[in-house]
Design a protein around this motif. Structure first.
Motif, PDB file in Angstrom:
ATOM      1  N   GLU A  39      31.268  21.439 -32.571  1.00 15.75           N
ATOM      2  CA  GLU A  39      31.306  19.989 -32.488  1.00 15.75           C
ATOM      3  C   GLU A  39      30.298  19.443 -31.481  1.00 15.75           C
ATOM      4  O   GLU A  39      29.753  18.347 -31.667  1.00 15.75           O
ATOM      5  N   PHE A  40      30.074  20.223 -30.410  1.00 14.69           N
ATOM      6  CA  PHE A  40      29.235  19.698 -29.333  1.00 14.69           C
ATOM      7  C   PHE A  40      28.674  20.863 -28.527  1.00 14.69           C
ATOM      8  O   PHE A  40      29.412  21.734 -28.068  1.00 14.69           O
ATOM      9  N   THR A  41      27.360  20.870 -28.363  1.00 16.00           N
ATOM     10  CA  THR A  41      26.713  21.941 -27.590  1.00 16.00           C
ATOM     11  C   THR A  41      26.046  21.422 -26.325  1.00 16.00           C
ATOM     12  O   THR A  41      25.377  22.177 -25.627  1.00 16.00           O
ATOM     13  N   GLY A  42      26.250  20.147 -26.025  1.00 17.83           N
ATOM     14  CA  GLY A  42      25.621  19.563 -24.849  1.00 17.83           C
ATOM     15  C   GLY A  42      24.398  18.744 -25.204  1.00 17.83           C
ATOM     16  O   GLY A  42      24.035  18.605 -26.372  1.00 17.83           O
ATOM     17  N   PHE A  43      23.745  18.213 -24.198  1.00 16.35           N
ATOM     18  CA  PHE A  43      22.573  17.368 -24.395  1.00 16.35           C
ATOM     19  C   PHE A  43      21.595  17.632 -23.251  1.00 16.35           C
ATOM     20  O   PHE A  43      21.982  18.071 -22.158  1.00 16.35           O
ATOM     21  N   PRO A  44      20.309  17.396 -23.465  1.00 14.05           N
ATOM     22  CA  PRO A  44      19.314  17.668 -22.423  1.00 14.05           C
ATOM     23  C   PRO A  44      19.193  16.507 -21.441  1.00 14.05           C
ATOM     24  O   PRO A  44      19.405  15.341 -21.799  1.00 14.05           O
ATOM     25  N   VAL A  45      18.863  16.874 -20.210  1.00 17.23           N
ATOM     26  CA  VAL A  45      18.578  15.869 -19.179  1.00 17.23           C
ATOM     27  C   VAL A  45      17.285  16.305 -18.494  1.00 17.23           C
ATOM     28  O   VAL A  45      17.204  17.393 -17.909  1.00 17.23           O
ATOM     29  N   ALA A  46      16.282  15.469 -18.548  1.00 18.94           N
ATOM     30  CA  ALA A  46      14.986  15.792 -17.959  1.00 18.94           C
ATOM     31  C   ALA A  46      15.069  15.807 -16.440  1.00 18.94           C
ATOM     32  O   ALA A  46      16.032  15.304 -15.837  1.00 18.94           O
ATOM     33  N   ALA A  47      14.101  16.413 -15.822  1.00 13.78           N
ATOM     34  CA  ALA A  47      14.064  16.486 -14.361  1.00 13.78           C
ATOM     35  C   ALA A  47      13.998  15.085 -13.761  1.00 13.78           C
ATOM     36  O   ALA A  47      13.320  14.194 -14.294  1.00 13.78           O
ATOM     37  N   HIS A  48      14.734  14.899 -12.682  1.00 15.21           N
ATOM     38  CA  HIS A  48      14.758  13.632 -11.948  1.00 15.21           C
ATOM     39  C   HIS A  48      15.045  12.439 -12.864  1.00 15.21           C
ATOM     40  O   HIS A  48      14.373  11.402 -12.781  1.00 15.21           O
ATOM     41  N   SER A  49      16.015  12.605 -13.733  1.00 16.42           N
ATOM     42  CA  SER A  49      16.381  11.520 -14.649  1.00 16.42           C
ATOM     43  C   SER A  49      17.899  11.444 -14.802  1.00 16.42           C
ATOM     44  O   SER A  49      18.626  12.364 -14.411  1.00 16.42           O
ATOM     45  N   THR A  50      18.343  10.318 -15.374  1.00 16.01           N
ATOM     46  CA  THR A  50      19.780  10.065 -15.555  1.00 16.01           C
ATOM     47  C   THR A  50      20.051   9.695 -17.004  1.00 16.01           C
ATOM     48  O   THR A  50      19.300   8.914 -17.611  1.00 16.01           O
ATOM     49  N   VAL A  51      21.113  10.262 -17.555  1.00 13.35           N
ATOM     50  CA  VAL A  51      21.591   9.909 -18.892  1.00 13.35           C
ATOM     51  C   VAL A  51      22.943   9.227 -18.730  1.00 13.35           C
ATOM     52  O   VAL A  51      23.825   9.717 -18.006  1.00 13.35           O
ATOM     53  N   THR A  52      23.125   8.089 -19.420  1.00 13.31           N
ATOM     54  CA  THR A  52      24.375   7.327 -19.344  1.00 13.31           C
ATOM     55  C   THR A  52      25.134   7.467 -20.660  1.00 13.31           C
ATOM     56  O   THR A  52      24.574   7.190 -21.730  1.00 13.31           O
ATOM     57  N   LEU A  53      26.373   7.880 -20.559  1.00 14.35           N
ATOM     58  CA  LEU A  53      27.225   8.062 -21.742  1.00 14.35           C
ATOM     59  C   LEU A  53      28.316   6.991 -21.748  1.00 14.35           C
ATOM     60  O   LEU A  53      29.105   6.908 -20.797  1.00 14.35           O
ATOM     61  N   PRO A  54      28.393   6.140 -22.782  1.00 14.82           N
ATOM     62  CA  PRO A  54      29.511   5.198 -22.868  1.00 14.82           C
ATOM     63  C   PRO A  54      30.842   5.957 -22.892  1.00 14.82           C
ATOM     64  O   PRO A  54      30.982   6.975 -23.571  1.00 14.82           O
ATOM     65  N   LEU A  55      31.827   5.454 -22.162  1.00 16.01           N
ATOM     66  CA  LEU A  55      33.128   6.116 -22.005  1.00 16.01           C
ATOM     67  C   LEU A  55      34.245   5.128 -22.320  1.00 16.01           C
ATOM     68  O   LEU A  55      34.205   3.964 -21.878  1.00 16.01           O
ATOM     69  N   GLY A  56      35.209   5.580 -23.093  1.00 14.23           N
ATOM     70  CA  GLY A  56      36.392   4.765 -23.387  1.00 14.23           C
ATOM     71  C   GLY A  56      37.656   5.473 -22.917  1.00 14.23           C
ATOM     72  O   GLY A  56      37.831   6.668 -23.164  1.00 14.23           O
ATOM     73  N   ILE A  57      38.530   4.735 -22.237  1.00 14.19           N
ATOM     74  CA  ILE A  57      39.801   5.269 -21.740  1.00 14.19           C
ATOM     75  C   ILE A  57      40.902   4.281 -22.111  1.00 14.19           C
ATOM     76  O   ILE A  57      40.716   3.060 -22.038  1.00 14.19           O
ATOM     77  N   ARG A  58      42.046   4.799 -22.489  1.00 16.64           N
ATOM     78  CA  ARG A  58      43.200   3.939 -22.743  1.00 16.64           C
ATOM     79  C   ARG A  58      44.486   4.702 -22.453  1.00 16.64           C
ATOM     80  O   ARG A  58      44.526   5.936 -22.529  1.00 16.64           O
TER      81      ARG A  58
END
Length: 260
Positions: A84-103
């Motif tokens: 289902e999910f193997t992860g995602f890449p993040v380049a050096a000195h960078s930030t990735v933002t993932l939308p998050l939902g909680i209830r």
């Protein structure tokens, strides 16, 4: 040995309160690579739970994030499955933002709750590492309910005729104290003189009835005064349940070492 905490994760905009049964909240997970080397497969991990005494505190809340690879929403449970999910890449000195939902689920118990966020990364050359450890506290509020409408007061029921004193609605029994005693005084006045009236055969009967009544009354007093002996002692008090323990870390420092 494990790499330094070059992977930094956090939850941005997490709510301070969650209402049971409400819609998904909108916050985000920030994943930052502070190193000079790209991270090829980054996987966030979360632990969101109630801090109250319930059977399954970790099921009181639900959470999902948007996969940056395909844009689909994914639960954190599914994110542990490679298909289902193997992860995602993040380049050096960078930030990735993932939308998050909680209830909070509709039956969530009101009270305290907390969230833990961490992450890990793995590269094809065998280098790997874990992230920092962040915790957030919040409150679970009861579900909103409309106030109940008060009903019209009902008419009081009429008393039943059979409930009237005396055992009947009419006719009925003679009031207490009106019974005619044995050896009527009128009968004695007609048949005899004062001497015959004083020696009526009803007197022994009245005395005997009075003695029996006194004996019965004394027996009733003795019976009421007795205290029954308990058959057994009180049941032992049940053990006091304890609140769930918050995990210190989701990724153990004793994990297998990987080269940097």
């Amino acid at each position: 040995m494990l790499a330094p905490k070059r992977l930094q994760v956090a939850i941005a905009g997490i709510q301070a309160e969650f209402v049971a049964g409400a819609d998904w909240s909108r916050s985000s997970i920030t994943v930052t690579n502070t190193s000079d080397k790209a991270m090829e497969r980054v996987r966030p991990a979360r632990y969101i739970s109630s801090a109250e005494i319930v059977d399954r505190p970790y099921e009181e809340l639900e959470a999902q994030f948007r996969n940056p690879v395909n844009g689909k929403w994914l639960t954190f449970e599914d994110a542990t499955i490679d298909s289902e999910f193997t992860g995602f890449p993040v380049a050096a000195h960078s930030t990735v933002t993932l939308p998050l939902g909680i209830r909070a689920i509709g039956s969530a118990k009101p009270g305290a709750g907390y969230a833990i966020i961490e992450g890990s990364f793995h590269n094809k050359d065998g280098s790997c590492g874990d992230s920092n450890h962040e915790e957030y506290d919040f409150t679970i509020l009861p579900a909103h309910r409309k106030p109940e409408q008060p009903g019209n007061p009902g008419n009081p029921g009429k008393p039943s005729e059979s409930a009237q004193p005396g055992g009947g609605a009419s006719g009925g029994s003679t009031p207490q104290g009106s019974q005619t005693p044995q050896g009527s005084v009128n009968e004695a006045a007609v048949k005899g003189n004062l001497a015959e009236t004083g020696s009526s055969s009803a007197l022994p009967t009245i005395a005997m009835v009075g003695g029996v009544a006194m004996a019965v009354g004394a027996g009733a007093i003795i019976s009421v005064g007795r205290v029954p002996t308990p058959l057994r002692g009180p049941d032992p008090a049940p053990a006091t349940p304890t609140a769930p323990r918050r995990p210190a870390r989701r990724f153990s420092p004793a994990a297998p070492a990987c080269p940097v």
